[in-house]
Motif scaffolding. Structure first.
Motif, short mmCIF file in Angstrom:
data_model
loop_
_atom_site.label_atom_id
_atom_site.label_comp_id
_atom_site.label_asym_id
_atom_site.label_seq_id
_atom_site.Cartn_x
_atom_site.Cartn_y
_atom_site.Cartn_z
N PHE A 94 -9.79 -6.22 5.37
CA PHE A 94 -8.42 -6.67 5.63
C PHE A 94 -7.46 -5.61 5.13
N LYS A 95 -6.92 -4.84 6.04
CA LYS A 95 -5.91 -3.85 5.68
C LYS A 95 -4.58 -4.58 5.61
N GLU B 165 -8.99 -15.20 6.46
CA GLU B 165 -10.35 -14.80 6.79
C GLU B 165 -10.95 -13.97 5.65
N ASP B 166 -10.13 -13.10 5.08
CA ASP B 166 -10.58 -12.27 3.97
C ASP B 166 -10.99 -13.15 2.79
N LEU B 167 -10.18 -14.16 2.49
CA LEU B 167 -10.48 -15.06 1.38
C LEU B 167 -11.69 -15.94 1.67
N ALA B 168 -11.84 -16.39 2.92
CA ALA B 168 -12.95 -17.27 3.29
C ALA B 168 -14.25 -16.51 3.56
N GLY B 169 -14.13 -15.21 3.90
CA GLY B 169 -15.32 -14.43 4.23
C GLY B 169 -15.88 -14.74 5.61
N ARG B 170 -15.05 -15.32 6.48
CA ARG B 170 -15.47 -15.66 7.84
C ARG B 170 -14.36 -15.31 8.82
N PRO B 171 -14.72 -14.88 10.02
CA PRO B 171 -13.68 -14.49 10.99
C PRO B 171 -13.00 -15.69 11.64
N LEU B 172 -11.74 -15.50 11.96
CA LEU B 172 -10.96 -16.44 12.76
C LEU B 172 -10.99 -17.87 12.22
N VAL B 173 -10.57 -18.01 10.96
CA VAL B 173 -10.46 -19.34 10.35
C VAL B 173 -9.03 -19.69 9.97
N GLY B 174 -8.11 -18.74 10.11
CA GLY B 174 -6.70 -18.97 9.80
C GLY B 174 -5.98 -19.56 11.00
N PRO B 175 -4.66 -19.42 11.05
CA PRO B 175 -3.88 -19.97 12.16
C PRO B 175 -4.35 -19.49 13.54
N ALA B 176 -4.66 -18.21 13.68
CA ALA B 176 -5.15 -17.69 14.97
C ALA B 176 -6.50 -18.32 15.31
#
Length: 160
Positions: A48-49, A10-21
């Motif tokens: 993103f901490k 999400e940090d790399l894409a700049g959008r929420p909830l786009v990874g596995p979750a």
């Protein structure tokens, strides 16, 4: 829907909830017939901490100061979007949205919650918690519960 914070993807894409979750959430939304494009997705904490481990960046839970600092942005989003209902995904998001230090998902999921400053909410497990469950049976049960909670959130929002 409010998650905790961006993950690595999400940090790399700049959008929420786009990874596995996010992909698991997409499956749950599809199962309920809810179009992701009609749902406003955000995170309570905007950065993103993480802790670097070799080539990976592993998630670290935000502390109270970080959640309080980011609250101003979440409040602004809520005032602009004016949601009929906020579905908090996971404990951290639930604590931030409800303004309470202690939230027990297993006890409170599926229930309507009056939010500080007005508004209505509900809490459920974060999809990443389902992905971390130890076995396939637990993951199926967790996914079914997430789908039930999303259906309940849609019912509550429609009743507004």
């Amino acid at each position: 829907m409010v998650g905790e914070q961006p993950g690595d993807q999400e940090d790399l894409a700049g959008r929420p909830l786009v990874g596995p979750a996010g992909k698991l959430l997409d499956r749950a939304l599809a199962e309920t017939g809810l179009d992701r494009k009609k749902v406003y997705l955000t995170n309570a904490v905007k950065h993103f901490k993480n802790e670097p481990r070799g080539k990976k960046r592993l998630h670290k839970r935000p502390n109270r100061y970080e959640t309080e600092v980011c609250r101003v942005w979440l409040d602004k989003e809520i005032s602009l979007v004016r949601p009929q209902l906020i579905l908090a995904l996971g404990v951290t998001a639930a604590q931030i949205v409800t303004g309470r230090r202690t939230v027990v998902i297993s006890r409170e999921r599926g229930r309507l919650v009056e939010l500080p400053g007005g508004g209505r909410g509900m809490v459920t497990a974060h999809p990443s918690a389902i992905l971390r469950m130890p076995d396939e049976r637990s993951r199926r049960t967790g996914f079914a519960a997430l789908v039930r909670d999303i259906r309940r959130a849609v019912e509550l929002a429609a009743a507004a």
